[in-house]
Design a protein around this motif. Structure first.
Motif, mmCIF file in Angstrom:
data_model
loop_
_atom_site.group_PDB
_atom_site.id
_atom_site.type_symbol
_atom_site.label_atom_id
_atom_site.label_comp_id
_atom_site.label_asym_id
_atom_site.label_seq_id
_atom_site.Cartn_x
_atom_site.Cartn_y
_atom_site.Cartn_z
ATOM 1 N N TRP A 114 0.812 -1.211 0.000
ATOM 2 C CA TRP A 114 0.000 0.000 0.000
ATOM 3 C C TRP A 114 0.850 1.268 0.000
ATOM 4 O O TRP A 114 1.881 1.338 0.657
ATOM 5 N N ASP A 115 0.367 2.243 -0.746
ATOM 6 C CA ASP A 115 0.881 3.613 -0.683
ATOM 7 C C ASP A 115 -0.255 4.440 -0.102
ATOM 8 O O ASP A 115 -1.188 4.818 -0.812
ATOM 9 N N ASN A 116 -0.184 4.665 1.212
ATOM 10 C CA ASN A 116 -1.315 5.237 1.956
ATOM 11 C C ASN A 116 -2.550 4.363 1.738
ATOM 12 O O ASN A 116 -2.522 3.187 2.049
ATOM 13 N N TRP A 117 -3.624 4.887 1.162
ATOM 14 C CA TRP A 117 -4.843 4.086 1.036
ATOM 15 C C TRP A 117 -4.933 3.315 -0.276
ATOM 16 O O TRP A 117 -5.915 2.598 -0.511
ATOM 17 N N ASP A 118 -3.935 3.440 -1.148
ATOM 18 C CA ASP A 118 -4.039 2.835 -2.477
ATOM 19 C C ASP A 118 -3.077 1.658 -2.628
ATOM 20 O O ASP A 118 -1.884 1.784 -2.304
ATOM 21 N N PRO A 119 -3.549 0.524 -3.165
ATOM 22 C CA PRO A 119 -2.613 -0.569 -3.472
ATOM 23 C C PRO A 119 -1.585 -0.104 -4.498
ATOM 24 O O PRO A 119 -1.934 0.566 -5.473
ATOM 25 N N ASP A 120 -0.324 -0.436 -4.274
ATOM 26 C CA ASP A 120 0.733 -0.084 -5.215
ATOM 27 C C ASP A 120 1.137 -1.341 -5.973
ATOM 28 O O ASP A 120 1.948 -2.140 -5.506
ATOM 29 N N TRP A 121 0.576 -1.493 -7.161
ATOM 30 C CA TRP A 121 0.848 -2.674 -7.974
ATOM 31 C C TRP A 121 2.182 -2.554 -8.709
ATOM 32 O O TRP A 121 2.690 -3.542 -9.230
ATOM 33 N N SER A 122 2.765 -1.373 -8.735
ATOM 34 C CA SER A 122 3.973 -1.143 -9.534
ATOM 35 C C SER A 122 5.199 -1.847 -8.974
ATOM 36 O O SER A 122 6.195 -1.995 -9.682
ATOM 37 N N VAL A 123 5.161 -2.271 -7.708
ATOM 38 C CA VAL A 123 6.357 -2.848 -7.091
ATOM 39 C C VAL A 123 6.400 -4.368 -7.200
ATOM 40 O O VAL A 123 7.323 -4.995 -6.674
ATOM 41 N N ARG A 124 5.423 -4.970 -7.870
ATOM 42 C CA ARG A 124 5.463 -6.423 -8.040
ATOM 43 C C ARG A 124 6.742 -6.824 -8.755
ATOM 44 O O ARG A 124 7.114 -6.246 -9.776
ATOM 45 N N GLY A 125 7.432 -7.803 -8.186
ATOM 46 C CA GLY A 125 8.686 -8.262 -8.757
ATOM 47 C C GLY A 125 9.909 -7.652 -8.119
ATOM 48 O O GLY A 125 11.036 -8.077 -8.395
ATOM 49 N N THR A 126 9.735 -6.669 -7.243
ATOM 50 C CA THR A 126 10.861 -6.003 -6.579
ATOM 51 C C THR A 126 10.956 -6.468 -5.131
ATOM 52 O O THR A 126 9.952 -6.525 -4.422
ATOM 53 N N TYR A 127 12.150 -6.791 -4.699
ATOM 54 C CA TYR A 127 12.419 -7.275 -3.343
ATOM 55 C C TYR A 127 12.022 -6.204 -2.324
ATOM 56 O O TYR A 127 12.323 -5.018 -2.494
ATOM 57 N N SER A 128 11.347 -6.613 -1.255
ATOM 58 C CA SER A 128 10.750 -5.636 -0.330
ATOM 59 C C SER A 128 11.788 -4.713 0.302
ATOM 60 O O SER A 128 11.534 -3.510 0.477
ATOM 61 N N THR A 129 12.968 -5.236 0.648
ATOM 62 C CA THR A 129 13.986 -4.379 1.263
ATOM 63 C C THR A 129 14.379 -3.246 0.325
ATOM 64 O O THR A 129 14.606 -2.110 0.764
ATOM 65 N N ASP A 130 14.448 -3.529 -0.981
ATOM 66 C CA ASP A 130 14.763 -2.486 -1.957
ATOM 67 C C ASP A 130 13.631 -1.471 -2.074
ATOM 68 O O ASP A 130 13.869 -0.265 -2.217
ATOM 69 N N ILE A 131 12.396 -1.962 -2.030
ATOM 70 C CA ILE A 131 11.250 -1.050 -2.106
ATOM 71 C C ILE A 131 11.279 -0.069 -0.929
ATOM 72 O O ILE A 131 11.123 1.144 -1.101
ATOM 73 N N PHE A 132 11.494 -0.605 0.270
ATOM 74 C CA PHE A 132 11.526 0.248 1.448
ATOM 75 C C PHE A 132 12.684 1.241 1.379
ATOM 76 O O PHE A 132 12.533 2.416 1.726
ATOM 77 N N HIS A 133 13.833 0.763 0.920
ATOM 78 C CA HIS A 133 15.008 1.645 0.826
ATOM 79 C C HIS A 133 14.781 2.751 -0.201
ATOM 80 O O HIS A 133 15.143 3.916 0.031
ATOM 81 N N ASN A 134 14.168 2.412 -1.330
ATOM 82 C CA ASN A 134 13.889 3.441 -2.337
ATOM 83 C C ASN A 134 12.975 4.520 -1.793
ATOM 84 O O ASN A 134 13.184 5.718 -2.042
ATOM 85 N N ARG A 135 11.940 4.115 -1.055
ATOM 86 C CA ARG A 135 11.031 5.118 -0.483
ATOM 87 C C ARG A 135 11.759 5.938 0.587
ATOM 88 O O ARG A 135 11.567 7.154 0.685
ATOM 89 N N PHE A 136 12.582 5.284 1.391
ATOM 90 C CA PHE A 136 13.380 5.994 2.381
ATOM 91 C C PHE A 136 14.234 7.075 1.716
ATOM 92 O O PHE A 136 14.260 8.231 2.159
ATOM 93 N N GLU A 137 14.941 6.719 0.655
ATOM 94 C CA GLU A 137 15.790 7.694 -0.043
ATOM 95 C C GLU A 137 14.965 8.851 -0.572
ATOM 96 O O GLU A 137 15.388 10.019 -0.503
ATOM 97 N N SER A 138 13.784 8.550 -1.101
ATOM 98 C CA SER A 138 12.922 9.603 -1.643
ATOM 99 C C SER A 138 12.479 10.571 -0.545
ATOM 100 O O SER A 138 12.536 11.794 -0.711
ATOM 101 N N VAL A 139 12.047 10.015 0.593
ATOM 102 C CA VAL A 139 11.553 10.855 1.697
ATOM 103 C C VAL A 139 12.677 11.694 2.286
ATOM 104 O O VAL A 139 12.534 12.915 2.486
ATOM 105 N N ILE A 140 13.820 11.066 2.568
ATOM 106 C CA ILE A 140 14.930 11.778 3.206
ATOM 107 C C ILE A 140 15.522 12.827 2.280
ATOM 108 O O ILE A 140 15.837 13.951 2.701
ATOM 109 N N SER A 141 15.674 12.494 1.007
ATOM 110 C CA SER A 141 16.240 13.457 0.056
ATOM 111 C C SER A 141 15.337 14.670 -0.097
ATOM 112 O O SER A 141 15.808 15.813 -0.118
ATOM 113 N N ALA A 142 14.027 14.425 -0.214
ATOM 114 C CA ALA A 142 13.095 15.551 -0.329
ATOM 115 C C ALA A 142 13.097 16.385 0.942
ATOM 116 O O ALA A 142 13.032 17.625 0.888
#
Length: 417
Positions: A75-103
């Motif tokens: 989920w991305d807030n209230w919406d299912p995020d189908w775009s991450v299918r096939g991506t390892y969860s640790t990488d997904i979390f790290h990518n979002r972390f980088e996005s939040v911290i950089s912004a």
């Protein structure tokens, strides 16, 4: 949550709050999800475990009434995020972390607030799946394949955490940052695969040696955990040191609130242990006197308490009702060697266990039939009964709700109330 508590602080600083990762604290109603509990944003999944790559969850609970239901849970807030299918969860979390911290660091808003982030990795939970990069030099010496996968998952997470810390430093945030790394329980050992699901959601290959037992038991292998604190705010003379202060997971909330400069008295079962961790307050008296309720479940029939040298617990989790409800039995008493050789048991009779945990940290000598053991059993049972009468809250009913099935929600596990 800490976020709800911060909102109760009179004239408190308003924090920007982010959660990334595994929730597993209820989602039947939106009010019980991370956003409902006070976070500004949540990116991750609601349930306890899922496939690391396709992010589906299989529930064994309605079987054999219906076929085992499978649904998507990311989920991305209230919406299912189908775009991450096939991506390892640790990488997904790290990518979002980088996005939040950089912004946060490079695009400050007019009302720029301090940032609180709770990041709950899926690693090293089951299922056993290889990470996208295998650091074979660290793990190739392990002959058992599943232990090797376990090692690779841990090493990969360590690599990602290193990149996270580097980003804090590169963006100039490190000197004003406190990082807490903690866990919720000991490793789930390869005790057996009694699940009805092919491949075994319960099958794991943790190792807690030389401690006894593992996850879902009340032995030290299941309850003793490690943690770390870091960041530029840690005094120089404490870096690289360790602490043996007796604490529990419930202490983190008041400790974090205390680290932010606030006190909210009367709301916590836990204690603020910040003075012991970073201010040099002596721990001996605290460790000797604190009466620590490690766990109370099933109206006290499954419970553990510790004070001073002694730890008492009762009710190994092996009754038929739990087996039917959860689809597996979590009953084991042995030591599980890291090379995955056959485990061995000692003293599995009875339901009362009392150990001198300082002099017998590996719980080899149950003192229940000794004079001191009998005295401690009576004392701890009385304390547990007192606690149940004053503060115990019965566990939530975990029966299956058919209105939660993914087929009702477009293929996803979603809130339904």
């Amino acid at each position: 949550t800490i976020m709800e508590l911060l909102k109760m602080v009179p004239n408190g600083v308003q924090y920007k709050t982010e959660m990334i990762g595994k929730w597993h604290l209820g989602y039947a109603s939106r009010a019980w999800t991370p956003i409902g509990r006070g976070f500004d944003n949540h990116y991750g999944f609601y349930q306890d475990a899922q496939n690391y790559y396709n992010h589906t969850v299989i529930s064994p609970k309605p079987a054999p009434l219906i076929e085992l239901p499978t649904g998507y849970d990311f989920w991305d807030n209230w919406d299912p995020d189908w775009s991450v299918r096939g991506t390892y969860s640790t990488d997904i979390f790290h990518n979002r972390f980088e996005s939040v911290i950089s912004a946060y660091a490079t695009k400050p808003t007019p009302d720029h607030k301090p940032l609180f982030m709770y990041m709950a990795f899926q690693t090293v939970h089951t299922p056993m799946q290889y990470p996208p990069i295998n650091f074979t030099a660290q793990c190739d010496h392990i002959p058992n394949e599943n232990r090797r996968v376990y090692c690779l998952k841990v090493v990969y997470q360590d690599y990602i955490i290193g990149r996270m810390i580097r980003l804090y430093k590169d963006l100039g945030l490190w000197d004003n940052t406190l990082v807490i790394l903690t866990t919720d329980n000991g490793g789930m050992v390869d005790w057996s695969n009694r699940s009805r699901i092919a491949g075994g959601v319960s099958q794991s290959y943790g190792c807690n040696m030389p401690y006894r037992g593992g996850k879902a038991t009340l032995y030290e292998g299941g309850m003793k955990a490690v943690g770390a604190i870091s960041g530029g705010v840690i005094p120089e003379h404490l870096r690289g040191s360790s602490s043996n202060v007796l604490m529990h997971a419930i202490d983190w909330a008041p400790t974090i609130i205390g680290a932010l400069g606030y006190r909210i008295d009367g709301l916590f079962d836990g204690e603020d242990v910040l003075d012991y961790l970073v201010k040099g307050k002596p721990i001996n008296e605290h460790n000797e006197n604190r009466l620590l309720y490690l766990d109370i479940e099933k109206n006290g029939s499954f419970a553990a308490v510790r004070q001073g040298n002694y730890k008492y617990f009762t009710g190994p989790r092996n009754d038929a009702a739990i087996c039917r409800l959860e689809g597996l039995c979590l009953a084991y008493h042995g030591y599980y060697p890291c090379n995955q050789s056959a485990p061995y048991d000692i003293d599995t009779n009875g339901i009362d266990f009392v150990y001198d945990i300082i002099n017998d940290p590996y719980e080899e000598n149950n003192l229940r039939d000794t004079p001191i053991g009998k005295e401690k059993i009576e004392y701890f049972k009385n304390k547990t009964r007192e606690r149940i009468h004053t503060k115990y809250m019965e566990e939530q009913n975990s029966s299956f709700h058919f209105e939660s099935l993914p087929i009702v929600h477009g293929g996803v596990w979603a809130p339904w109330l």
